[in-house]
Design an enzyme around this catalytic site. Structure first.
Site, PDB file in Angstrom:
ATOM      1  NE  ARG A   1     -11.192  26.189  21.372  1.00  0.00           N
ATOM      2  CZ  ARG A   1     -10.018  26.330  21.950  1.00  0.00           C
ATOM      3  NH1 ARG A   1      -9.872  25.987  23.224  1.00  0.00           N
ATOM      4  NH2 ARG A   1      -8.987  26.827  21.285  1.00  0.00           N
TER       5      ARG A   1
ATOM      6  CB  ILE B   1     -27.635   8.750   1.413  1.00  0.00           C
ATOM      7  CG1 ILE B   1     -27.070   7.845   2.511  1.00  0.00           C
ATOM      8  CG2 ILE B   1     -29.154   8.579   1.304  1.00  0.00           C
ATOM      9  CD1 ILE B   1     -27.555   8.162   3.904  1.00  0.00           C
TER      10      ILE B   1
ATOM     11  CD  GLU C   1     -14.271  30.316  18.237  1.00  0.00           C
ATOM     12  OE1 GLU C   1     -14.589  31.139  19.101  1.00  0.00           O
ATOM     13  OE2 GLU C   1     -14.262  30.594  17.031  1.00  0.00           O
TER      14      GLU C   1
ATOM     15  NE  ARG D   1     -32.954   7.688  -6.836  1.00  0.00           N
ATOM     16  CZ  ARG D   1     -32.951   8.220  -8.047  1.00  0.00           C
ATOM     17  NH1 ARG D   1     -33.906   9.069  -8.398  1.00  0.00           N
ATOM     18  NH2 ARG D   1     -31.993   7.923  -8.898  1.00  0.00           N
TER      19      ARG D   1
END
Length: 400
Positions: free
Chosen positions: A248, A342, A368, A273
């Site tokens: 984990r 985004i 898991e 951008r």
């Protein structure tokens, strides 16, 4: 990160350079071509990545759990599939180190440390995953002529990563189906490929495409009596629960890697951008997205590192590992989705890596132990421990 030795920091730096130089430039192409990353796996072997949990005298690159978590994050930042290629392998190595007989350690660990022998674990079955005690796969001890006593294994396992390329399978099975409580009849059998063991099919997946995930079928498969991990039946459930603490933390670290890649790509894109005459990060909505992503990622890292440090201290850490896996995987999913937002249309395009992060992230939510199971683990431990530890390390118990 503080607390790493200089040697460990050098290893992390080496893996980071490997990821930036060798992995990121080819991951997109390999992912969409459906090609197994043979060359990259070979380079990981040379770097010692498959021996990170193997101590001397069986290996020579063992690292602390915090270092292991950072290496896993770096690999997943480049391509989550590569972190998966060594995840179950490491859990099996730690199971052998902690519970294996000396003969088992000598037989497997030196070859596992170099990656010559790769290992995986087999827990989930077609009819169920979260309730491991309800498994149907059995290993029954019986006579087999001049070969003495052997186990006959029958059953099937599902969602087994690296199944076709592993030479060792830590198989969770019932050696005493009538045992009560049920977990007393469960053992881990160290199975090697052979007659009676079939990799029946590869399972198609949304993401995580760089490594195979398969169904295993055991039909009259035979294994020697000394193939039981630790040499004694009935300890397998407790052994695997301990192994899953490592698993984990590893899955949580994979989530960190995916989240870090999604955030880094988004931060860079938001500066390059432009819209309405300025970089898009200057628009409040995008700026808020980036702030939230950075906060979630930082918080997730702290939980993962805390769980790793507690594991290294030899303390029980199912609560901490469960929290880390729960929070980091949910954060990775949210960060990956925000990265698509985004990037706009480019976030949905296979020409950008963002769509891969979005497809890879859900695995950590269900892998898991699902996050629903993690919440069960967490609340059970909260009740057992009497609450959360305070900053001074004391435990706050509820009044009655």
């Amino acid at each position: 990160m503080t607390g790493l030795s200089q040697d460990e920091q050098d290893i992390v730096d080496t893996v980071r350079e490997f990821v930036d130089r060798e992995v990121r430039p080819v991951a997109r192409e390999l992912e969409h071509a459906g090609e197994y990353p043979e060359k990259l796996i070979g380079q990981m072997k040379q770097l010692g990545i498959f021996g990170l949990a193997v101590p001397e005298p069986y290996g020579d690159v063992q690292v602390s759990m915090p270092c292991y978590a950072m290496i896993t994050e770096e690999l997943a930042r480049g391509w989550m599939s590569l972190a998966g290629a060594m995840g179950g392998h490491t859990v099996v190595a730690k199971l052998l180190v902690t519970f294996g007989t000396e003969e088992q350690k000598q037989r497997y660990l030196p070859r596992m440390a170099t990656g010559e022998l790769r290992a995986t674990m087999a827990l989930t079955e077609p009819g169920g995953g979260s309730d491991l005690q309800a498994m149907q796969t059995t290993a029954v001890l019986g006579e087999n002529g001049r070969h003495g006593q052997q186990y006959e294994v029958n059953g099937s396992k599902m969602w087994i990563t690296n199944a076709r390329r592993s030479g060792l399978i830590a198989l969770l099975c019932k050696t005493d189906p009538a045992a009560r409580p049920r977990h007393k009849g469960i053992s881990i059998l160290l199975a090697e490929p052979g007659e009676g063991l079939t990799v029946s099919r590869d399972l198609g997946k949304l993401g995580y495409k760089g490594v195979e995930t398969c169904e295993l079928i055991f039909t009259g498969y035979r294994a020697p009596r000394d193939a039981i991990l630790g040499g004694a039946e009935g300890a397998g459930f407790a052994q695997m629960m301990k192994g899953l603490e490592t698993g984990r933390i590893q899955v949580a670290s994979r989530a960190l890697g995916v989240a870090a890649a999604a955030f880094d790509d988004s931060l860079r894109y938001a500066q390059e951008r432009e819209a309405f005459g300025q970089p898009i990060w200057k628009h409040q909505s995008i700026g808020n997205y980036l702030a939230d992503m950075a906060t979630q990622l930082t918080a997730a890292r702290q939980l993962v590192r805390y769980a790793a440090e507690r594991s290294d201290a030899g303390e029980r850490c199912d609560l901490e590992a469960g929290m880390a896996k729960l929070f980091a995987s949910e954060a990775a999913m949210q960060i990956a989705l925000t990265a698509v937002r985004i990037h706009g249309g480019y976030g949905y395009s296979t020409e950008f890596d963002v769509e891969r992060y979005f497809r890879d992230a859900p695995l950590m939510i269900v892998g898991e132990g699902t996050n629903e199971i993690q919440r069960n683990v967490i609340v059970s431990q909260l009740i057992s421990r009497g609450g959360l530890e305070s900053g001074t390390g004391s435990s706050r118990r509820p009044s009655r």
